[in-house]
Structure formats: C-alpha cells, structure tokens
Design an enzyme around this catalytic site. Structure first.
Site: not given
Length: 388
Positions: A53, A108, A138, A176
């Site tokens: 992002h 990730c 996410e 996260t």
C-alpha cells in the site's frame, strides 16, 4: 501542486529521524518478488491488489508494465499473476491457479501465520474475534479463511455486538498492522469477558509495526511535530499517526515532501520524522531535504532490525529452474551460486531502481541476463542518509 501543499519557508531547528522507519522485511520480499516477475515475463504482468500500500511503489510497477487488478477475472487466461503481500482469500488463490499461467503468492509470512491460527481454531469450533479494519485487503483475506466462525471487530468500537455460541471457546486474533494501544485495549476487554480466551503465543502485530510505533512513542515527547511518510490506504502508516497523537503531539501523514504545509512548521522547533513500512527510502530523503533544519538532523534509534524473509517458494523454484536452463543453453560454468544466494543483500530500493532503468512495458532483464546484480553479489545500496 495543490494550494494545500505549499513549499516550506519555515525551517525547524532540529529533525529527529526515527530508526527503524520505512520498508519492512515483508515489503522487501514482495517488492523484489514482483520485480523478478517483470524481469522474467513479457509485459503485462498482473498483480492481484496493490503489491503493497504505497502509491509511489505501485506507480513504479505500472510504468514497468504491471497491471493491478481487483478480481482474478480481470487476468487473461495463461497470464502470469502475483498475489499481494496482504494475503488473499482461498478462492482467489484457487481461481488464480485455474486461470493464470503461473501464480506466485507474495503473502507476508506474518500474515500467513495469522491465517494458520484462524484456520486451526475454526477447525476446533471456536468463535473468532478478528480485530481489523473493514475492507482492508489483509482483513478481507483473513476473514475468508473461516467465514462462518469469524467476526470482524473494529478497534474503535470494541466487542460491542460480538456474541459467541460458546463463551468457553473464543479466540482472538488481529490484523498485523494495528496500533499497539488499539490491540491491547481489545485484548484486555476480551480477556476480561472470556476466561478461557485463546490467542497466538506471540503477538499477531508485525515486528515492524511495533518497532515503528515504539520509536514514535519515545520520539513524540521530544518533538513539536511528527510527520509520517506513507499512503492513505496504508494501515500501519495511519497507526503511526494515531500513536503520535496519543502523546498529544501534532502529527500528520504525508505522501511526500510536497504535502508539507507551512503552517505546520510555524511553531515547530523540533520535528520528528518516520515512515510507514511500505514507504520508499527516497521519500524520506526528500522530506529531510525539504525541512532543511538549521541545526541538522539525527537518528532517533530504538532498536535494530535484521529480519529477512526469502522470496516466495514458487518463485524460488522458478528462478532456480531458469538459471539452470540459462547455464545449460549457454554452456556457462557454474560457481555453485545462484540469484537466491545473494537475495538477502539486495534491498527493495535496489530492485525498484533497477526496474526504473528499463523502458516501460519491456522486461527489465533479457533471458541471458537473468543473473544480473543478484549473481555478482553487489553490496546493498547505501540509503544516502548521513546524519548532520
């Protein structure tokens, strides 16, 4: 340049640059992975959602022939596609494998860990509280791992409305990139309400998220103003702004130096500067240059980071196969080293700089040149930041 983004005439006396700031290991991995995709395949290469992002990173890839899509249906059959670092829903992964020529998942590893925890608790019949932001890539990808067992809770609203089927079987996980104070508040509320609450053994929050927030918390007490470099859709960037404001510091998110307003600096003797985990290094350098403090700038260091995430497994296998093919085809001697042996020494900044040096829409390296900087093992490029 918009009227609201004026050249600064006021100069602070001192600037503190938070350390660490900017790119994290997950962003390094994802950016380098997509650069490799552009090197290997003819344009266009497709990417499901923004790879990270940050609009400057996204625009760099677009100039190199990457097409970012919000649906796998937008990917032509047989085309190469990469899935973003934020994690994708299982049906997206499956649709990609059925439609695309090759699919590389750049999720990730820290996000993948949360996915695993969510699936494991759902399989045991737990009701799951997921603390995150509605619509964030996410959060969408994580929620899709157990849609019938999981409830999204915004950090601002707390547990209002959450009602488990069995209060003895409740689990709590988080996006996260949340603010630490936001996560701790929800965890305290949930722990008080559900005696047998289960969570991850280690915090779900990314190490880079917490390190950058720790730096901002400490730095805020020394500064009149905090500037956070990053894009408006970056969750961890916005969390840094909220964290700074917890200490009553004036804090603003900026995309680049051009967004600095003169009125912010009028009463700012000392300015603190940091960057979200997907913000490129050159943007930080440009902000330092624009601020031009009268007594210079210095690092405000709270910890060292040396985390490293290797390239996605599918990409590693592809690179090893290509290197072997090139060596056989050109009867090239092998020194036993391949591009993966040097990957840790190459930064995302290095990779993007190499990408920008090639014409738009063309692969960055011809097949015979796949080894490039990775094979000769050039040292990591210096950031150019030297304390005054």
């Amino acid at each position: 340049m918009p009227d609201s983004a004026l050249l600064t005439t006021s100069r602070p006396r001192r600037v503190y640059l938070a350390e660490p700031n900017g790119y994290c290991a997950g962003v390094y991995m994802a950016v380098k992975a997509l650069v490799w995709m552009v090197q290997i395949f003819d344009a266009p290469v497709y990417c499901y959602h923004e790879i990270v992002h940050n609009r400057f990173v996204v625009e760099c890839f677009e100039r190199a022939g990457v097409v970012f899509v919000d649906s796998i249906d937008q990917v032509p059959e047989g085309a190469p596609v990469m899935l973003s670092a934020h994690g994708s829903a299982p049906d997206v992964v499956q649709d990609g494998e059925e439609r695309a020529g090759i699919v590389i998942d750049a999720v990730c590893p820290l996000v993948a860990k949360v996915h695993h925890e969510v699936k494991r608790r759902a399989a045991k019949g737990f009701d799951i509280i997921f603390v995150g932001h509605e619509g964030h890539d996410e959060a969408v990808g994580t929620m899709a791992r157990a849609p019938s067992n999981i409830t999204l809770v915004e950090p601002e609203t707390g547990l209002a409305g959450f009602s488990p089927r069995d209060p003895g079987k409740v689990a709590l996980f988080a996006q996260t990139t949340l603010g630490m104070h936001e996560w701790e508040a929800i965890r305290a509320e949930a722990s008080g309400r559900y005696e047998s609450l289960e969570t991850s053994r280690k915090s779900d929050l990314c190490y880079a998220t917490t390190n950058r927030q720790d730096a901002v918390l400490e730095m805020s007490s020394e500064c009149d103003l905090i500037l956070v470099v990053g894009s408006d859709n970056s969750s961890n960037t916005n969390a840094l702004v909220r964290t700074a404001r917890m200490r009553s510091a004036a804090a603003y998110r900026i995309d680049s130096a051009d967004a600095i307003r003169t009125e912010w600096l009028d009463a700012a003797d000392v300015v603190g500067l940091t960057a979200g985990a997907s913000a490129p290094d050159h943007l930080v350098r440009e902000v330092l240059d624009r601020l031009d403090p009268t007594e210079g700038w210095s690092l405000f260091r709270v910890t060292e980071e040396d985390e490293y995430f290797p390239l996605p497994p599918g990409l590693r296998s592809l690179l090893n196969s290509l290197v072997s093919t090139v060596r056989i085809g050109f009867a090239a001697p092998s020194n036993g080293k391949g591009p993966l042996d040097y990957d840790r020494r190459v930064t995302a900044t290095d990779a993007l700089a190499k990408l920008e040096s090639f014409p738009s829409g063309q692969p960055a390296l011809p097949a015979a040149g796949l080894l490039g900087v990775h094979m000769v093992g050039q040292p990591v490029a210096d950031s150019g930041l030297v304390e005054d």
